[in-house]
Design an enzyme around this catalytic site. Structure first.
Site, PDB file in Angstrom:
ATOM      1  CD  GLU A 227      19.641 -19.610  18.909  1.00  0.00           C
ATOM      2  OE1 GLU A 227      19.965 -19.093  18.095  1.00  0.00           O
ATOM      3  OE2 GLU A 227      20.291 -19.940  19.864  1.00  0.00           O
TER       4      GLU A 227
ATOM      5  NE  ARG B 182      20.222 -17.431  22.929  1.00  0.00           N
ATOM      6  CZ  ARG B 182      21.177 -16.329  22.423  1.00  0.00           C
ATOM      7  NH1 ARG B 182      21.429 -17.490  21.383  1.00  0.00           N
ATOM      8  NH2 ARG B 182      21.564 -15.690  22.797  1.00  0.00           N
TER       9      ARG B 182
ATOM     10  NE  ARG C  71      26.278 -18.615  24.200  1.00  0.00           N
ATOM     11  CZ  ARG C  71      26.341 -18.258  22.364  1.00  0.00           C
ATOM     12  NH1 ARG C  71      26.478 -18.855  21.290  1.00  0.00           N
ATOM     13  NH2 ARG C  71      24.933 -18.052  22.625  1.00  0.00           N
TER      14      ARG C  71
END
Length: 451
Positions: A303, A319, A383
């Site tokens: 990504e 990414r 995250r």
């Protein structure tokens, strides 16, 4: 504990009674001081007290609130307060999408742009059954805001493949959208991946070589010529851009750009014949009628987001499956050749997650400086800690004083940035409090400019 769940439909605004009890409430604070009488029996050891603030709905999104405990009494006796950290301000945010809204279990994968008319348009996956990736029952949804993100229009489904080919909607999902504004015409484009008939297996592993829907994921476009009010039927461009040997071709996700010369550019990713993913760009020189892809920027990347850092020079921020840090490369020829950027694999840490990157030129913002603005979970492993960062030197450095932490909690971590106006940057992200959160940060708070 997560005192307010973001995952329980219908209960995403309420404290979880399994972990909390309402002991005191103040409806109209005065003089910036609040006194609570909890009257709660305490246990030997550590006791936790949770304070929740509920803001008026018309509170401006640029408002900040900070607080600290100044006095406490236990058993009628005053106790010493040890504040372990400097109070950090809380910023206002709008919950654009919560679990259970419009009968969908989850909302994921945000993209956002600001139209030529100043409208904010946010796109995302509408995941009806659960939060799983394609293949599943997934459509592409849209919300618009005409007041800088303070309020948002109801959900509009703009991509839905229905029961194509005699198979149910759960085997005709379409998602991971990216959105783009044609700065020359005002046309808005959205690209998404349609997966057909994979037996509800994960498309990332089960899309195969070939060109037909029953073989491989399809790259689909829709467009709007009325500021997002209505949308075209899906346009399949797979055969224009896909190599038949690739197993999976899909977009960024997030957003695309219009270059200064008018070229439309979307970031893309593809799994090649050896089952290795690679990031690249696709572009159109004829206002979106035809599209082309050249070469990968860096192997084992997925990504990505793209920005024009100089006239004709694209930066792809990717990414990287190796983890630890983002990969960055630049191209002067729309992806025919690539050069690794000096910041690649060192300057921007990541927990292997999607991120966002936009460029704001000096004539486009009130600081009168060339800015690169970036957002992601600012960690290497988990995250959490959604953060916006600004670079003043073309992405070479990202100084600590030019960063703002927005959300310390855990979430899925995807985000997308767009300038709301010349003074403010907006961000929509998968946060700890809602599936889609929108916030605004003034540039003057984000960038510490020295004279």
């Amino acid at each position: 504990m997560q005192y307010i769940s973001r995952e329980k439909p219908g209960k995403t605004h309420a404290a979880d009674p399994a972990y909390s009890m309402l002991k005191a409430k103040v409806d109209a604070p005065k003089n910036n001081t609040i006194h609570f009488d909890a009257a709660l029996p305490m246990v030997k050891g550590v006791n936790f007290f949770w304070i929740s603030l509920e803001m008026n709905e018309n509170t401006p999104l640029t408002t900040k609130v900070a607080g600290e405990i100044t006095e406490a009494k236990v058993g009628g006796k005053e106790v010493v307060i040890k504040n372990t950290a400097t109070p950090q301000p809380w910023r206002m945010g709008t919950g654009v999408r919560y679990a259970g809204d419009d009968n969908a279990a989850a909302y994921r994968i945000p993209g956002m742009v600001t139209s030529k008319k100043g409208t904010l348009l946010a796109v995302y996956d509408v995941r009806y059954n659960n939060s799983a990736d394609l293949q599943e029952h997934v459509d592409v949804g849209l919300n618009r805001s005409f007041d800088g993100g303070q309020t948002w229009e109801p959900l509009q489904i703009i991509m839905d493949m229905g029961e194509y080919g005699g198979l149910p909607e759960g085997q005709n999902g379409i998602g991971d959208p990216a959105i783009l504004v044609d700065d020359k015409t005002g046309t808005i484009w959205v690209v998404a991946a349609w997966t057909h008939g994979m037996g509800n297996m994960r498309a990332w592993f089960n899309s195969q070589a070939g060109m037909e829907p029953i073989e491989t994921a399809q790259l689909m476009l829709v467009k709007s010529e009325d500021d997002g009010a209505t949308w075209s039927k899906p346009i399949n461009i797979t055969k224009q851009v896909k190599d038949p040997s690739w197993h999976f071709l899909l977009q960024g996700p997030g957003m695309g750009i219009t270059m200064q010369d008018g070229t439309l550019v979307f970031p893309i990713q593809f799994i090649d014949s050896t089952n290795v993913p690679n990031a690249a760009v696709m572009y159109s020189k004829d206002r979106g009628n035809t599209w082309k892809i050249h070469n990968l920027a860096r192997t084992n990347t997925t990504e990505a987001q793209v920005a024009e850092v100089e006239p004709g020079v694209l930066m792809l921020n990717m990414r990287d499956n190796r983890g630890g840090s983002r990969a960055v490369a630049t191209t002067k020829d729309l992806g025919e050749t690539w050069t690794e950027h000096v910041s690649s694999r060192s300057a921007l840490r990541e927990p292997v997650c999607m991120a966002s990157l936009i460029a704001s030129k000096r004539n486009q913002n009130s600081l009168k400086k060339d800015l690169l603005i970036f957002s992601n979970p600012d960690t290497e492993k988990q995250r959490k800690d959604i953060t916006i960062k600004v670079s003043l030197d073309g992405g070479v450095t990202w100084l600590p004083q030019n960063q703002v932490l927005l959300d310390e909690g855990y979430g899925w971590g995807y985000s997308c940035l767009s300038m709301v106006d010349k003074d403010n940057v907006g961000i929509i992200y998968e946060g700890s409090q809602a599936h889609m959160i929108f916030q605004v940060v003034p540039l003057k708070e984000l960038v510490q400019v020295t004279k």
